[in-house]
Design an enzyme around this catalytic site. Structure first.
Site, short mmCIF file in Angstrom:
data_model
loop_
_atom_site.label_atom_id
_atom_site.label_comp_id
_atom_site.label_asym_id
_atom_site.label_seq_id
_atom_site.Cartn_x
_atom_site.Cartn_y
_atom_site.Cartn_z
N TYR A 41 0.86 -1.19 0.00
CA TYR A 41 0.00 0.00 0.00
C TYR A 41 0.90 1.24 0.00
O TYR A 41 1.87 1.30 -0.73
CB TYR A 41 -0.97 -0.06 1.18
CG TYR A 41 -2.15 0.87 1.04
CD1 TYR A 41 -2.96 0.82 -0.10
CD2 TYR A 41 -2.44 1.80 2.01
CE1 TYR A 41 -4.03 1.68 -0.26
CE2 TYR A 41 -3.51 2.67 1.87
CZ TYR A 41 -4.30 2.61 0.73
OH TYR A 41 -5.36 3.46 0.58
N LYS A 96 -20.13 -21.11 -9.33
CA LYS A 96 -19.48 -20.98 -10.63
C LYS A 96 -18.04 -20.50 -10.46
O LYS A 96 -17.13 -20.97 -11.15
CB LYS A 96 -20.27 -19.98 -11.49
CG LYS A 96 -19.88 -19.96 -12.96
CD LYS A 96 -20.33 -21.23 -13.66
CE LYS A 96 -20.08 -21.15 -15.15
NZ LYS A 96 -21.30 -21.09 -15.94
N ALA A 199 -32.27 -19.78 -24.78
CA ALA A 199 -30.93 -19.28 -25.09
C ALA A 199 -29.99 -20.40 -25.50
O ALA A 199 -29.27 -20.29 -26.50
CB ALA A 199 -30.38 -18.53 -23.89
N ALA A 200 -29.97 -21.50 -24.74
CA ALA A 200 -29.03 -22.58 -25.02
C ALA A 200 -29.36 -23.27 -26.34
O ALA A 200 -28.48 -23.58 -27.15
CB ALA A 200 -29.04 -23.59 -23.88
N ASN A 320 -21.15 -28.26 -18.92
CA ASN A 320 -20.53 -26.99 -19.29
C ASN A 320 -19.13 -26.80 -18.71
O ASN A 320 -18.35 -26.00 -19.22
CB ASN A 320 -21.41 -25.82 -18.87
CG ASN A 320 -22.59 -25.62 -19.80
OD1 ASN A 320 -22.96 -26.53 -20.54
ND2 ASN A 320 -23.20 -24.45 -19.75
#
Length: 759
Positions: A41, A96, A199-200, A320
């Protein structure tokens, strides 16, 4: 996703206990001294600030921006939960972030926006651009998600991807290419039925077209039927897939179709519909948590079908996690301005190509498979394949460079792949191996202390996860009360009370068998029958007679009280003179196997050699080549004390027994892990060529102290103690083991039973 049963309270406890949530921020530089803080810092921080002011690209050099992704959502389309709001969606976004970290070592801040409007959402995300190297949009409802992604990609100078759209598209496209190769069909010739127009589904159809599919060969359906010219009120995204066709229903659309792509809901596809498809049909039923048709029904209707789902308990899981961590990794590493079509297609082809390569043993081991090879039940890599990072990320990075969106080209691709491989932590590998191998062939495990809540919780988990078939020993009324009070579901699991009157005949039978083993060794027939009232003796006899395959005990009992019945009833493997105890320490660099940590107080050279051989044999069960350091306070003859000489003599016995084993000693622990000093001082040692993964301690005190320090001070998770050398599996828990540790030991017992107990 899968359909494993999860106790709601367990899920809440997982997220709330200890530090709430699943993620935290930790410093990456030293912050211990005043000088450290002055550099971190004020006043030292001014220097990188001024450097970045002069050259904004230096933000990647002096800050974490280049490895930082924002997972951003407004909570309007969360998993299968719908519009639950940004706060309720936060656990998913944290999750996620965890996947980004464990699969590709990407740091994440999850950001939940109270912004449902498109313009408002875009304005906030654009303002965040200086902070992040990439943006992962998540769980935003259609059609807004299309406009949000389109505009952000155009207006930001960092990669943006809406994973709900493109993740499934990329993974399913790789599976599609491989499946079409197996059935010898060309993508431009096959007809598609895409059920679901969200969407997919739209992203999937567009990517298939980019790969060569003809748009006129795609019939898309929403909840009201086929998107045809007679439909009205369709949004712009659906209008792109309107067809001039008389077909209205899914049943009619399926006749003669080559490929079914399902991103809709469970049960909408019937066996008759699958039967009506073309020869060697492809059915990708990807609705979560339950597919449009089950694997069993599809294969029963058409044995020639190639099937994929979103489920982990069937082959060909379209997951995914096979895509987004590695796509962002490649994009970040070349400072890409975007994730474009070329990069997505590169990921598709990399995934498809990886599937056709021979599968490493560590992957088959992790999934409990004897053999995985390219074919109808393996058209897409497994999520735990460590090669994904080193294959997909470089392919994406190369595509970014070649398509002109990269700002930092990679010059040395071999070096880059080595850097990627070094990012993967292996601390979870052993647990994955254990659970998946156990799940492949679950065995009957006796829980000798079933009147304990932690044991009962563990029994439910291993039952629900398909890891083991529990058998509970204890007082039935007490166990029933504990199950009720703690909302634990163990319906159908047998409960046996060795002390009950109903078990008198069984106790007598076991007692007589035990007397045959132990007569002239301190037991008369009366004592042999009486001791069968003790659960450890009764449980060990169940394992010995084949009424069970393994026993777990020791949570509330002293170690000797648990190991004694196992030695007296089951005994040692042929050729084994003494059993030993091993702990597995889970580290990011890979597991460490430690022995003897629990049994032999001061072994002789011969006994230490036996311990080494038993440990090496167990390490190989994990498809890991043991690299063994036999530890001492001495290095290769530097001390002439009896303790050091004993280890030296044991090494010679090991080399005689197994010349191929990579082993050396006597050696100090610090020397075993410092290859640079080892190379300079002792270049003859075979331990120089690789990382040591197995430590043999000269006595019980050293081993026991070491594993406790690693666990309590080092903070490593451990599995153990694993008993080595018994004819059949009996494993003893640490006093006060957690539910997680009990489950790991059960999986270990099942894996041992698969080897030692034939059906």
């Amino acid at each position: 996703m899968n359909n494993r049963k999860i106790n709601p309270q367990d899920a809440l406890d997982y997220h709330s206990q200890g530090r709430p949530g699943k993620i935290k921020v930790v410093p990456t530089k030293n912050t211990k001294t005043q000088r450290d803080l002055s550099l971190a810092y004020s006043p030292g921080v001014a220097e990188p600030c001024l450097a970045i002011k002069d050259n904004p690209e230096d933000v990647y050099k002096y800050t974490a921006k280049g490895n930082l992704v924002a997972v951003i959502s407004n909570g309007t389309a969360v998993l299968g939960l719908g519009d639950i709001g940004p706060e309720a969606g936060k656990p998913v976004m944290e999750g996620k972030g965890v996947l980004f970290k464990i699969f590709a070592d990407i740091d994440v801040f999850d950001i939940e926006l109270n912004a449902k409007g498109v313009d408002e959402f875009i304005q906030v995300v654009k303002a965040l651009e200086p902070t992040f190297g990439g943006i992962n949009l998540e769980d935003i409802k259609a059609p807004e998600c299309f406009e949000i992604e389109r505009r952000l990609k155009a207006e930001l100078n960092i990669p943006v991807m809406h994973d709900d759209q493109h993740g499934t598209a990329i993974i399913s496209a790789a599976a599609l290419l491989n499946a079409l190769e197996l059935v010898n069909k060309k993508i431009e010739d096959v007809t598609f039925v895409v059920n679901g127009a969200g969407a997919a589904a739209i992203a999937c159809a567009k990517l298939y077209v980019a790969l060569g599919a003809r748009q006129e060969n795609i019939l898309m359906l929403d909840s009201k039927g086929v998107l045809n010219t007679r439909r009205t009120g369709l949004d712009a995204m659906k209008l792109e897939f309107v067809r001039d066709t008389p077909v209205d229903t899914l049943e009619d659309a399926m006749r003669g179709a080559d490929v079914f792509i399902g991103l809709s809901k469970a049960g909408v596809l019937t066996q008759d519909m699958v039967r009506s498809m073309a020869t060697q049909p492809l059915v990708f039923a990807m609705a979560n948590p339950d597919p449009e048709i089950t694997w069993e029904d599809a294969v029963s209707a058409r044995p020639d079908v190639i099937m994929a789902t979103g489920r982990s308990d069937y082959p060909n899981q379209v997951n995914n996690v096979l895509g987004f961590p590695f796509i962002f990794r490649g994009a970040l590493d070349v400072r890409s301005r975007q994730i474009n079509e070329e990069m997505k297609l590169a990921a598709v082809h990399a995934l498809a190509a990886l599937t056709r390569e021979p599968v490493p043993d560590m992957v088959t081991m992790a999934y409990g498979e004897k053999n995985l090879s390219f074919g109808p039940q393996y058209i897409i890599p497994k999520p735990l394949d460590p090669r994904l990072l080193t294959r997909v990320a470089p392919a994406v990075a190369r595509a970014a460079i070649e398509s002109g969106v990269a700002r930092q080209p990679i010059e040395d691709w071999e070096k880059y792949e080595h850097e990627l491989a070094a990012r993967l932590g292996l601390d979870n590998y052993i647990i994955r191996v254990l659970n998946n191998k156990a799940r492949k062939d679950p065995r009957r495990v006796v829980f000798a202390e079933a009147d304990n809540v932690k044991v009962l919780k563990a029994a439910q988990i291993v039952k629900d996860e398909g890891i083991a078939i529990p058998i509970l020993l204890g007082n039935e009324k007490k166990i029933a009360q504990l199950l009720l009070e703690n909302n634990i579901d163990l319906k159908g699991v047998p409960v046996i009370d060795p002390r009950s009157d109903e078990m008198i005949d069984k106790r007598n039978h076991f007692g007589e068998l035990f007397f045959e083993k132990r007569q002239r060794r301190g037991f008369n027939i009366y004592e042999a029958r009486k001791i069968m009232r003790e659960r450890n003796y009764f449980g060990c006899m169940m394992v010995e007679t084949g009424e069970a395959d393994a026993l777990i005990s020791g949570l509330t009992r002293n170690y000797p009280d648990t190991i004694r019945p196992a030695l007296e009833i089951i005994g040692m493997e042929e050729g084994v003179k003494k059993v030993a105890g091993m702990y597995i320490v889970l580290r990011p660099q890979g597991p460490l196997f430690l022995a003897d940590t629990t049994v032999n107080l001061n072994p002789t050279a011969e006994e230490l050699a036996d311990i080494t051989m038993l440990t090496a044999k167990e390490v190989r069960q994990f498809n890991i080549e043991p690299r063994v350091a036999m530890l001492s306070y001495s290095n290769f003859g530097s001390s002439r004390t009896p303790e050091a000489i004993m280890v030296r003599e044991a090494l010679q016995l090991v080399k005689q027994a197994d010349p191929g084993l990579i082993v050396d000693g006597e050696i100090q622990a610090s020397m075993a892990f410092n290859k640079e000093v080892l190379q300079d001082s002792y270049p003859f040692s075979p331990l120089i060529e690789g990382e040591v993964n197995t430590l043999i301690f000269p006595n019980l005190s050293a081993g026991n102290i070491a594993y406790n320090l690693l666990m309590e001070v080092g903070g490593f998770e451990v599995i153990g103690p694993v008993l080595l050398g018994l004819k059949k599996p009996v494993h003893i828990l640490q006093l006060g083991s957690s539910v997680r540790q009990i489950c790991s030991m059960v999986a270990m017992a099942v894996m041992d039973a698969q080897v030692k107990c034939t059906r």
